[in-house]
Scaffold this motif. Structure first.
Motif, PDB file in Angstrom:
ATOM      1  N   ALA A 141       0.637  -1.287  -0.270  1.00  0.00           N
ATOM      2  CA  ALA A 141      -0.394  -0.105   0.308  1.00  0.00           C
ATOM      3  C   ALA A 141       1.233   1.357   0.124  1.00  0.00           C
ATOM      4  O   ALA A 141       2.316   0.989   0.470  1.00  0.00           O
ATOM      5  CB  ALA A 141      -0.947   0.234   1.336  1.00  0.00           C
ATOM      6  N   ILE A 142      -0.115   2.188  -0.240  1.00  0.00           N
ATOM      7  CA  ILE A 142       1.437   3.702  -0.119  1.00  0.00           C
ATOM      8  C   ILE A 142       0.177   4.970   0.526  1.00  0.00           C
ATOM      9  O   ILE A 142      -1.386   4.890   0.474  1.00  0.00           O
ATOM     10  CB  ILE A 142       1.681   4.131  -1.388  1.00  0.00           C
ATOM     11  CG1 ILE A 142       1.887   5.271  -1.452  1.00  0.00           C
ATOM     12  CG2 ILE A 142       0.701   4.401  -2.536  1.00  0.00           C
ATOM     13  CD1 ILE A 142       2.990   5.586  -2.698  1.00  0.00           C
ATOM     14  N   ALA A 143       0.603   5.066   1.954  1.00  0.00           N
ATOM     15  CA  ALA A 143      -0.440   6.134   2.350  1.00  0.00           C
ATOM     16  C   ALA A 143       0.463   7.368   2.231  1.00  0.00           C
ATOM     17  O   ALA A 143       1.434   7.928   2.678  1.00  0.00           O
ATOM     18  CB  ALA A 143       0.402   5.650   3.969  1.00  0.00           C
ATOM     19  N   MET A 144       0.131   8.441   1.133  1.00  0.00           N
ATOM     20  CA  MET A 144       0.128  10.063   1.742  1.00  0.00           C
ATOM     21  C   MET A 144      -0.380  11.235   1.803  1.00  0.00           C
ATOM     22  O   MET A 144      -0.831  11.650   2.583  1.00  0.00           O
ATOM     23  CB  MET A 144      -0.044  10.523   0.082  1.00  0.00           C
ATOM     24  CG  MET A 144       0.992   9.246  -0.950  1.00  0.00           C
ATOM     25  SD  MET A 144       1.682   9.840  -2.485  1.00  0.00           S
ATOM     26  CE  MET A 144       0.202   8.617  -3.191  1.00  0.00           C
ATOM     27  N   THR A 145      -2.556  10.367   1.771  1.00  0.00           N
ATOM     28  CA  THR A 145      -3.655  11.468   2.126  1.00  0.00           C
ATOM     29  C   THR A 145      -3.483  11.350   3.750  1.00  0.00           C
ATOM     30  O   THR A 145      -3.744  10.113   4.110  1.00  0.00           O
ATOM     31  CB  THR A 145      -4.737  10.751   1.279  1.00  0.00           C
ATOM     32  OG1 THR A 145      -4.467  10.859  -0.311  1.00  0.00           O
ATOM     33  CG2 THR A 145      -6.143  11.946   2.306  1.00  0.00           C
ATOM     34  N   GLU A 146      -3.866  12.596   4.398  1.00  0.00           N
ATOM     35  CA  GLU A 146      -4.296  13.010   5.867  1.00  0.00           C
ATOM     36  C   GLU A 146      -4.888  12.988   6.243  1.00  0.00           C
ATOM     37  O   GLU A 146      -5.717  13.769   5.107  1.00  0.00           O
ATOM     38  CB  GLU A 146      -3.281  13.666   6.401  1.00  0.00           C
ATOM     39  CG  GLU A 146      -1.342  12.948   6.358  1.00  0.00           C
ATOM     40  CD  GLU A 146      -0.483  13.688   6.529  1.00  0.00           C
ATOM     41  OE1 GLU A 146       0.359  12.850   6.682  1.00  0.00           O
ATOM     42  OE2 GLU A 146      -0.985  14.210   7.296  1.00  0.00           O
ATOM     43  N   PRO A 147      -5.656  13.387   7.283  1.00  0.00           N
ATOM     44  CA  PRO A 147      -6.916  13.220   7.654  1.00  0.00           C
ATOM     45  C   PRO A 147      -7.104  15.048   7.379  1.00  0.00           C
ATOM     46  O   PRO A 147      -8.496  15.754   6.584  1.00  0.00           O
ATOM     47  CB  PRO A 147      -7.355  13.427   9.163  1.00  0.00           C
ATOM     48  CG  PRO A 147      -6.320  12.263   9.267  1.00  0.00           C
ATOM     49  CD  PRO A 147      -5.220  12.128   7.981  1.00  0.00           C
ATOM     50  N   GLY A 148      -6.434  15.804   7.269  1.00  0.00           N
ATOM     51  CA  GLY A 148      -6.473  16.932   7.269  1.00  0.00           C
ATOM     52  C   GLY A 148      -5.885  17.497   5.729  1.00  0.00           C
ATOM     53  O   GLY A 148      -5.786  18.386   5.611  1.00  0.00           O
ATOM     54  N   THR A 149      -5.313  16.470   5.516  1.00  0.00           N
ATOM     55  CA  THR A 149      -4.870  17.342   3.525  1.00  0.00           C
ATOM     56  C   THR A 149      -5.680  16.165   2.418  1.00  0.00           C
ATOM     57  O   THR A 149      -4.912  15.449   2.741  1.00  0.00           O
ATOM     58  CB  THR A 149      -3.053  16.742   3.526  1.00  0.00           C
ATOM     59  OG1 THR A 149      -2.772  15.727   4.083  1.00  0.00           O
ATOM     60  CG2 THR A 149      -2.838  18.278   5.187  1.00  0.00           C
ATOM     61  N   GLY A 150      -5.924  17.028   1.761  1.00  0.00           N
ATOM     62  CA  GLY A 150      -5.856  15.824   0.472  1.00  0.00           C
ATOM     63  C   GLY A 150      -5.033  15.235  -0.367  1.00  0.00           C
ATOM     64  O   GLY A 150      -4.279  15.233  -0.685  1.00  0.00           O
TER      65      GLY A 150
END
Length: 397
Positions: A141-150
């Motif tokens: 998997a790849i994790a870029m997006t965060e709850p406060g940033t799209g």
């Protein structure tokens, strides 16, 4: 045997021939297509409703895909891949779309995560991870997006601190495809303090099972219900110094190099989904009776079908040409953004009309167009929203 344990019957709808012939595929590609088609028809389609109920595919589906040679097809054989090109990758995406298999995350694993390791990883990282990803032993998997940033990747808050003999990772990520079943995840994190997001971002390979790394339950989505998507949390996760991809501060540049292909990948999936919905709708219109004759015989429906066929064909030609340009090394970021933007919106327009042609049955979940209606709206959102795509295109003008 309970109803949830029974396999669905799968009856493929005859393929509609495009209005213009395709020249992208050779005999090797078409032979591989048969392998991919059998796999999706036999292993995925009969179980898809159950995947939607549980929120993810069965873990052993990944092992079966590895055994069938459907993972890491564009990665060289020395690292366990098939050694093909990205046209081979597109074949898999098209066959996935042909059966409406929105639950499967093979393309992200094989064509987004693996290339980061292959293109930017050390030889040790390549040998350690890629063969096991090709076999299905590891899910990526790849994790870029965060709850406060799209779409604003420079604004991420997740941070990895250099502690001398290790990195200490803290933060959270959201909307992570393959996150719930992942064995490794590439995490974008801040490592610098210059205040310039592009200069402070690094990428790390994080293995599941490390202390402080936890996963949320699969997220409840309006569509793609069977696709494994969840939140990831990192609380004082100790990473070895060699967990970083490339050098500190080079992560944003890596992301920019790979995002064009990711956006074209979304266009390929959206194009396949539009064709899938149109094929089912044309078959329905030819067989559905109203006032004693098929509804396809009424001029209003014939003309609507003609318009849909034209839009789908236009998307097919542009997507194929972008894929050809990608393989030849001449696809621009703006070209990929244009494909992602136009094809994803065409897909939604086409499927909306397919639902309309189905009438009340188009609103029933057991009908493929109903699932397609909600499954494919997200193509306009992930990989960078279409509003961002227009900005990227505008900057190139």
């Amino acid at each position: 045997m309970s109803a949830s344990e029974k396999k669905e019957a799968f009856n493929p709808v005859p393929e509609v021939q495009p209005l213009i012939g395709r020249t992208l595929f050779n005999e090797t590609h078409e032979a591989f297509r048969e392998t991919a088609r059998r796999f999706f028809e036999r292993e995925v389609a009969p179980n898809h409703s159950r995947y939607e109920e549980q929120g993810h595919v069965d873990r052993d589906l990944w092992n079966k895909a590895g055994e069938a040679g459907l993972l890491l097809t564009a990665i060289p054989e020395e690292y366990g891949g098939l050694g093909g090109d990205r046209i081979v990758s597109a074949v898999i995406m098209e066959e996935q779309a042909r059966v409406g298999a929105s639950a499967v995350g093979f393309s992200l694993h094989s064509d987004i995560v693996a290339p980061y390791i292959f293109n930017f990883g050390t030889e040790e990282q390549k040998q350690n991870y890629l063969p096991r990803m090709a076999s299905g032993e590891l899910v990526g998997a790849i994790a870029m997006t965060e709850p406060g940033t799209g779409s604003d990747l420079q604004g991420i808050k997740t941070r990895a601190e250099d502690k001398g003999d290790h990195w200490l990772l803290n933060g959270s990520k959201i909307f992570i495809t393959n996150g719930y079943l992942c064995d490794i995840v590439i995490v974008a994190a801040k490592t610098g303090n210059s205040g310039q997001g592009s200069a402070d971002t690094s990428l790390f390979i994080v293995e599941a099972g490390l202390d402080g790394f936890t996963k949320g339950t699969p997220l409840k989505k309006i569509g793609m219900k069977g696709q494994d998507t969840c939140e990831l949390f990192f609380s004082d996760v100790k990473l070895p110094k060699d967990a970083i991809l490339g050098a500190p501060g080079t992560g944003f540049g890596m992301l920019m190099k790979e995002l064009a292909w990711e956006r074209l990948l979304i266009a390929i999936l959206a194009q396949g989904a539009a064709e899938f919905a149109f094929e089912h709708t044309l078959d329905y219109a030819k067989n559905r009776q109203a006032f004693g004759r098929p509804i396809a015989s009424f001029q209003v429906q014939r003309h609507k079908l003609a318009q849909l066929a034209s839009e789908v064909s236009l998307g097919r030609v542009y997507t194929d040409e972008c894929l050809r340009a990608e393989v030849e090394g001449r696809l621009s970021p703006a070209g990929a953004a244009s494909a992602k933007c136009w094809v994803s919106e065409m897909c939604s327009r086409v499927i909306d009309q397919c639902v309309q042609i189905h009438g009340g049955y188009g609103f029933m979940w057991e009908y493929p167009v109903a699932r397609a209606f909600v499954d494919n709206r997200v193509h306009q959102i992930y990989g960078g929203t279409n509003d961002i795509m227009r900005e990227l295109i505008a900057r190139s003008l």
